[in-house]
Design an enzyme around this catalytic site. Structure first.
Site, mmCIF file in Angstrom:
data_model
loop_
_atom_site.group_PDB
_atom_site.id
_atom_site.type_symbol
_atom_site.label_atom_id
_atom_site.label_comp_id
_atom_site.label_asym_id
_atom_site.label_seq_id
_atom_site.Cartn_x
_atom_site.Cartn_y
_atom_site.Cartn_z
ATOM 1 N N GLY A 162 0.779 -1.223 0.000
ATOM 2 C CA GLY A 162 0.000 0.000 0.000
ATOM 3 C C GLY A 162 0.816 1.280 0.000
ATOM 4 N N SER A 163 0.281 2.295 0.683
ATOM 5 C CA SER A 163 0.811 3.660 0.594
ATOM 6 C C SER A 163 2.184 3.841 1.228
ATOM 7 C CB SER A 163 -0.178 4.634 1.241
ATOM 8 O OG SER A 163 -1.392 4.648 0.529
ATOM 9 N N THR A 164 2.709 2.814 1.902
ATOM 10 C CA THR A 164 4.083 2.929 2.404
ATOM 11 C C THR A 164 5.068 3.131 1.252
ATOM 12 O OG1 THR A 164 4.316 0.513 2.350
ATOM 13 C CG2 THR A 164 3.618 1.521 4.430
#
Length: 593
Positions: free
Chosen positions: A312-314
């Site tokens: 994801g957004s990591t």
């Protein structure tokens, strides 16, 4: 040999001339001949008697020496089979970075039977089943009363069980000494240690071999007699490991998560201080692998290393770091975030409407998918791929675990423009939490490539410079903003300047597509950001926070509070002193490399 005549003519003639009896000459010669034959036979008999006496003396001496050796030697049970090679039973201990024992050896005994020596085989079988309920009584009776001369009953038994077997009192039950592998902390660090089992064995000893984890990765070293049983020292800290596992288990239970994992790593040396994967197991009683279904459901599966997921957004941090380092943007550069972003038949949306524009910093703080995708398009697919490769996302991690080589990231078959955009916010590329921790450590330590390791004591190698120290400091400032005013606000830990990035990735369906109500929540944290020392990557599989009027599954509500509790409890154990009051934001002077 010249034979002397009994009546030599010359002597006969002389005797007759002298008036003597010639027959006396013949009698004298015959007597001399018999005496010579008798002397020769006597000599031969004497030689034979001497040789026979010497043989008996040597034989009796050999028997005496052997009897003396047996009298002073330790009795040894008969061998099952002879392989021609000696079994090396000793194995070195495994300890944590402070010398506390994680794995050691314990002297125990095996139990076997010699049915021909048994007096009451049926009674013995029944009493053995009373001591060992897992034994099959019918099978034992058949083995004891059949033609078998040797039967294994138990490969290892406790002292209490040994005494109970002694009390049966049958001469056909025998014990063999051996060492077994003992993990005194139970399931603590189970996936790192892995476990061990018996290899070659006989009734006098057994070979202990590693079957997973560091036990298998360092099996030859641990069994090498040249090491003189020196312990294998890992980078784990037993106290920190226990803390991480306790908090992770509580968070998993509270949030009804299906599974969880955590990696705590030193950003400079790459040493892994704690690594956890739940559900776990006790290596003292290692369960059997699954024979059907998803292996990821097995407690033996190390989700921190073997599990590859869309994180994801990591991943947005990597897009920002590369664009900053290439000079394409600055933290204040405004990025178009109007949505949806349409590419062919695909539409990219944000979780919220963030307006027409956001700065690069706010793209990270607000976690804008559209903003990250537009930054990635400035970079381009080929350069994005090369950058992620330099961070280690194209190959399995080189960590010292037997399972690590099989954990290869899943890459798109065609790195298209759409792949470039979706990978910028963590979709389309699957990697392990350990991959993510290594990459964040590289970003945090001033831009030097970090190689994860489970060993301590060796001088860390200086890796390749991936980004500049200034870019590293700018990213640390952004991560701090994510905590102070962004999606990870629950990560604030008083006294420690925590920075981090959330990631909420929809889970893939086995049949294709994504679930609407199942996510993998990830929190990647760095602390303290003003002088980065450690990175923590924590994942929760299918968590749900249901204390409010509606269920919340995003990482900010699930993984972040659990990660904050890990930092709050582990930071003092790591020797980090809390700093109260305002703290400087990361600057170029704070980069160590």
């Amino acid at each position: 040999m010249i034979r002397t005549p009994l009546r030599p003519l010359a002597r006969i003639l002389s005797a007759r001339a002298a008036g003597e009896n010639p027959d006396a000459i013949e009698r004298d010669n015959l007597r001399a001949r018999r005496e010579a034959v008798s002397d020769a036979a006597r000599g031969r008999a004497e030689v034979r008697l001497m040789l026979l006496g010497a043989f008996f003396i040597v034989g009796f001496c050999a028997v005496g020496v052997r009897m003396a050796a047996l009298a002073v030697s330790r009795p040894i049970e008969p061998q099952i089979a002879s392989s021609g090679d000696a079994i090396i039973a000793s194995r070195g201990d495994i300890v944590d970075r402070n010398g506390r024992v994680l794995a050691t050896n314990l002297l125990t005994y095996s139990l076997y039977a010699q049915p021909p020596q048994m007096i009451e085989p049926t009674r013995v079988a029944q009493e053995l089943v009373a001591i060992f309920p897992d034994l099959d009584p019918e099978r034992l009776i058949a083995d004891f009363t059949g033609a078998r001369k040797f039967v294994w009953i138990k490969k290892k038994i406790s002292p209490e069980q040994m005494q109970a077997v002694h009390d049966i009192g049958d001469p056909g039950l025998l014990f063999g000494p051996r060492e077994m592998r003992l993990y005194p902390n139970g399931d603590l660090a189970a996936h790192v240690l892995g476990g061990a089992s018996f290899g070659r064995e006989d009734v006098a000893s057994a070979e202990v071999v590693g079957v997973a984890g560091v036990e298998k990765a360092f099996d030859s070293w641990l069994r090498d007699p040249l090491n003189d049983n020196a312990p294998l020292r890992l980078s784990l800290d037993l106290t920190v490991q226990a803390t991480v596992e306790e908090v992770l288990a509580d968070g998993m239970k509270l949030l009804k998560a299906r599974a969880a994992s955590a990696v705590l790593m030193n950003v400079h040396s790459g040493e892994i201080v704690a690594m956890a994967s739940l559900p776990d197991f006790d290596p003292n009683a290692r369960p059997a692998p699954l024979t059907s279904g998803d292996q990821g459901d097995s407690p033996l599966f190390n989700r921190a290393v073997q599990g590859v997921y869309e994180l994801g957004s990591t991943f947005k941090v990597f897009a920002a770091a590369q664009a900053l380092d290439m000079g394409l943007v600055t933290p204040e550069t405004m990025i178009d975030t109007r949505g949806p972003l349409v590419w062919g038949k695909f539409r990219i949306n944000d979780f919220h409407d963030y307006g027409a524009k956001l700065s690069v910093t706010d793209v990270i703080v607000e976690s804008s998918n559209i903003g990250a995708a537009r930054i990635a398009m400035l970079i381009g697919g080929e350069r994005q791929k090369a950058f992620l490769d330099s961070l280690g996302f194209m190959l399995p991690t080189p960590v010292e675990l037997a399972e690590a080589p099989g954990a290869r990231p899943l890459l798109p078959p065609n790195w298209s423009d759409l792949s470039t955009m979706t990978i910028s916010y963590g979709h389309g590329l699957s990697a392990s939490p350990l991959h993510l921790a290594s990459a964040y450590a590289t970003i945090a330590n001033g831009g030097r490539r970090v190689t994860p390791t489970l060993l301590t004591g060796a001088a860390p190698s200086v890796g390749e410079q991936i980004i500049s120290p200034q870019t590293s400091a700018e990213i640390m400032s952004m991560l701090r903003d994510v905590v102070t005013r962004g999606t990870a606000s629950f990560a604030e830990v008083p006294g420690y300047a925590v920075g981090g990035k959330t990631g909420t990735a929809d889970k893939l369906k086995p049949s294709g597509g994504y679930y609407e109500d199942k996510v993998l929540a990830t929190f990647a944290a760095v602390f303290p950001v003003n002088d980065p020392q450690y990175v923590l990557v924590l994942t929760l599989d299918e968590p749900v926070e249901d204390s409010g009027s509606e269920d919340r599954r995003t990482a900010g509500w699930t993984a972040v509070p659990v990660g904050a509790e890990v930092i709050r409890r582990a930071a003092p154990l790591l020797g980090l002193r809390p700093i109260w009051g305002p703290q400087d934001t990361p600057t170029l002077s704070l980069a160590r490399n």
